[in-house]
Scaffold this motif. Structure first.
Motif, PDB file in Angstrom:
ATOM      1  N   VAL A   1     145.824 -64.764   4.971  1.00 48.67           N
ATOM      2  CA  VAL A   1     146.592 -65.953   5.320  1.00 48.67           C
ATOM      3  C   VAL A   1     145.915 -66.690   6.473  1.00 48.67           C
ATOM      4  O   VAL A   1     145.810 -67.925   6.469  1.00 48.67           O
ATOM      5  CB  VAL A   1     148.043 -65.580   5.677  1.00 48.67           C
ATOM      6  N   SER A   2     145.430 -65.946   7.463  1.00 49.68           N
ATOM      7  CA  SER A   2     144.726 -66.562   8.589  1.00 49.68           C
ATOM      8  C   SER A   2     143.487 -67.310   8.115  1.00 49.68           C
ATOM      9  O   SER A   2     143.216 -68.441   8.558  1.00 49.68           O
ATOM     10  CB  SER A   2     144.316 -65.487   9.606  1.00 49.68           C
TER      11      SER A   2
ATOM     12  N   SER B   1     152.290 -60.554 -11.051  1.00 47.63           N
ATOM     13  CA  SER B   1     151.484 -60.885 -12.217  1.00 47.63           C
ATOM     14  C   SER B   1     150.556 -62.057 -11.937  1.00 47.63           C
ATOM     15  O   SER B   1     149.373 -62.046 -12.294  1.00 47.63           O
ATOM     16  CB  SER B   1     152.384 -61.187 -13.417  1.00 47.63           C
ATOM     17  N   LYS B   2     151.060 -63.073 -11.250  1.00 48.11           N
ATOM     18  CA  LYS B   2     150.261 -64.275 -10.963  1.00 48.11           C
ATOM     19  C   LYS B   2     149.199 -63.991  -9.910  1.00 48.11           C
ATOM     20  O   LYS B   2     148.007 -64.291 -10.107  1.00 48.11           O
ATOM     21  CB  LYS B   2     151.185 -65.395 -10.483  1.00 48.11           C
ATOM     22  N   PHE B   3     149.610 -63.410  -8.788  1.00 50.97           N
ATOM     23  CA  PHE B   3     148.681 -63.230  -7.682  1.00 50.97           C
ATOM     24  C   PHE B   3     147.612 -62.187  -7.995  1.00 50.97           C
ATOM     25  O   PHE B   3     146.486 -62.289  -7.503  1.00 50.97           O
ATOM     26  CB  PHE B   3     149.437 -62.823  -6.416  1.00 50.97           C
TER      27      PHE B   3
ATOM     28  N   GLY C   1     147.083 -65.583   0.316  1.00 52.09           N
ATOM     29  CA  GLY C   1     146.665 -66.425   1.424  1.00 52.09           C
ATOM     30  C   GLY C   1     146.661 -67.894   1.052  1.00 52.09           C
ATOM     31  O   GLY C   1     147.175 -68.745   1.802  1.00 52.09           O
ATOM     32  N   ASN C   2     146.122 -68.214  -0.115  1.00 50.31           N
ATOM     33  CA  ASN C   2     146.099 -69.608  -0.577  1.00 50.31           C
ATOM     34  C   ASN C   2     147.506 -70.139  -0.816  1.00 50.31           C
ATOM     35  O   ASN C   2     147.810 -71.298  -0.512  1.00 50.31           O
ATOM     36  CB  ASN C   2     145.280 -69.721  -1.857  1.00 50.31           C
TER      37      ASN C   2
ATOM     38  N   ALA D   1     149.122 -70.909   2.490  1.00 54.18           N
ATOM     39  CA  ALA D   1     148.536 -72.124   3.076  1.00 54.18           C
ATOM     40  C   ALA D   1     149.112 -73.379   2.449  1.00 54.18           C
ATOM     41  O   ALA D   1     149.336 -74.388   3.136  1.00 54.18           O
ATOM     42  CB  ALA D   1     147.018 -72.094   2.902  1.00 54.18           C
ATOM     43  N   LYS D   2     149.380 -73.314   1.148  1.00 54.11           N
ATOM     44  CA  LYS D   2     149.999 -74.483   0.481  1.00 54.11           C
ATOM     45  C   LYS D   2     151.426 -74.698   0.988  1.00 54.11           C
ATOM     46  O   LYS D   2     151.857 -75.834   1.177  1.00 54.11           O
ATOM     47  CB  LYS D   2     150.004 -74.258  -1.036  1.00 54.11           C
ATOM     48  N   ILE D   3     152.172 -73.598   1.180  1.00 50.38           N
ATOM     49  CA  ILE D   3     153.542 -73.724   1.674  1.00 50.38           C
ATOM     50  C   ILE D   3     153.557 -74.340   3.071  1.00 50.38           C
ATOM     51  O   ILE D   3     154.341 -75.263   3.366  1.00 50.38           O
ATOM     52  CB  ILE D   3     154.230 -72.350   1.699  1.00 50.38           C
TER      53      ILE D   3
END
Length: 405
Positions: free
Chosen positions: A27-28, A74-76, A397-398, A401-403
């Protein structure tokens, strides 16, 4: 960049991230690359020293997770796998795409369990699995040759791999620091509270005002977030707000590992039984980048009365070897007595416990608590980040960052 061992005395921080494990680091990295001011807070004296350093170091393919029940996993997992392989190539992180066999040990598993896994995988966008026979596995000219495996059939996953997780975490830290993030080690988040659009954290007795706080503290995420929410609730006189400020509790499941000694390494790829209905992936065989073989983890549920993960004994009970021998010999009968040595254990943060009744299947997924869940603006909490957390880390992490962005 200088790595500070005590909190910065700053009045205002754009984004504070609590926990420098693989998720906090990812996330960082993602936020700092977008230009955010990032302060990464870690209570230990080094990064990734708890859950992130006590796992199988496997890059998962995305097979097990029913997307209707576990949409985040499932997505991540699938997105993260692709990102992780690319990252390893670009950043020179040691890895090996060795593949995996998921073995059936009876006719029912072969005829029912294996096709179900393939269907789960297809639903997640994983289309490279194939069901192979015992004859295929014993054929020295096949691409799934594993002469020491005993099974009635298997699913072969060519995109599963292994990674040096410590090198991966160090690389993410370096990249985050290159983009301006600051790591603060040996500091303790003691609490916090809502302050209008901000969150005020108390860190080693000092207060800092944060636009955003992201709790990625693994086993400690629920405790830290609950303290912030509790102190925020004390400031609120609106009962509906108080009711909204709830997040699921974390429970703990211990997993032990044993290392093979005094016997030739039996496999060239990972070998897994079918998933354990008690909550794990079964006692599987994992090879590391040096070629050594370890087995585990098993599933040992910690009493639901345990709140503090530091109350859990992290030593491996040698007596658990008996169940390991039994589980491993189902797919590798040539394992000799006395050749398993207790190695290490890890703790999975879970959002459900077998002592509960009417368990909500949604709690078997990762849980990302946003202000919409608890009512505190700027506070985001990641809970239940167990396997496939390592594989999913870059995708998580991505997403965060979008949130925040």
């Amino acid at each position: 960049m200088l790595r500070i061992t005590k909190p910065l005395c700053q009045h205002h921080i754009q984004t504070a991230i609590i926990g420098a494990g693989v998720i906090g680091l990812a996330v960082s990295r993602a936020l700092s690359k977008k230009g955010h001011e990032v302060l990464l807070l870690e209570q230990a004296t080094s990064i990734g020293s708890e859950t992130s350093s006590r796992n199988s170091e496997v890059i998962h393919a995305g097979i097990y997770y029913d997307r209707n029940i576990m949409p985040y996993k499932s997505k991540f997992c699938v997105e993260g796998k692709q990102l992780l392989y690319q990252y390893c190539i670009e950043r020179d992180v040691p890895f090996k795409q060795c593949g995996k066999l998921l073995v059936a040990t009876d006719a029912d598993q072969r005829d029912s369990g294996l096709p179900k896994l393939v269907e789960y995988a297809k639903g997640n966008g994983v289309h490279d699995l194939k069901i192979v026979s015992m004859e295929d596995i014993k054929d020295p000219y096949s691409d799934v040759y594993e002469p020491n495996v005993k099974c009635t059939g298997a699913v072969y996953s060519p995109s599963t791999g292994i990674i040096d997780s410590h090198s991966f975490m160090q690389s993410m830290l370096a990249e985050a620091e290159e983009h301006g993030a600051t790591l603060v080690l040996n500091c303790r988040v003691e609490g916090g509270r809502s302050a209008g659009p901000n969150v005020i954290l108390t860190v080693d007795g000092e207060e800092m005002v944060c636009d955003n706080v992201i709790v990625c503290a693994g086993l400690h995420s629920h405790k830290i977030a609950s303290d912030i929410l509790s102190q925020s609730n004390q400031q609120s006189s609106v009962s509906k707000q108080n009711e909204a400020r709830k997040i699921p509790r974390q429970f703990y499941a211990k997993g032990s590992y044993f290392t093979l000694q005094n016997q030739k390494q039996p496999f060239s790829r990972l070998v897994y039984p079918l998933p354990d209905p008690r909550g794990g992936l079964g006692v599987h065989a994992t090879i590391d980048l040096s070629g050594s073989t370890k087995f585990g983890p098993d599933v040992e549920w910690i009493d639901d009365a345990v709140i503090n993960p530091y109350d859990i004994d992290m030593n491996v009970d040698p007596n658990r070897a008996k169940s390991f021998y039994a589980a491993i010999r189902k797919y590798w009968p040539d394992l000799n007595d006395d050749n398993l040595v207790a190695d290490y254990s890890g703790i999975r943060p879970k959002l459900w416990h077998p002592s509960q009744t009417n368990i909500d299947n949604a709690l078997k997924d990762f849980f990302i608590a946003t202000p919409n869940h608890h009512g505190v603006q700027g506070l985001h909490v990641l809970l239940g980040i167990e396997s496939p957390g390592l594989t999913s880390s870059l995708a998580i992490g991505n997403h965060m960052a979008k949130i925040i962005d």
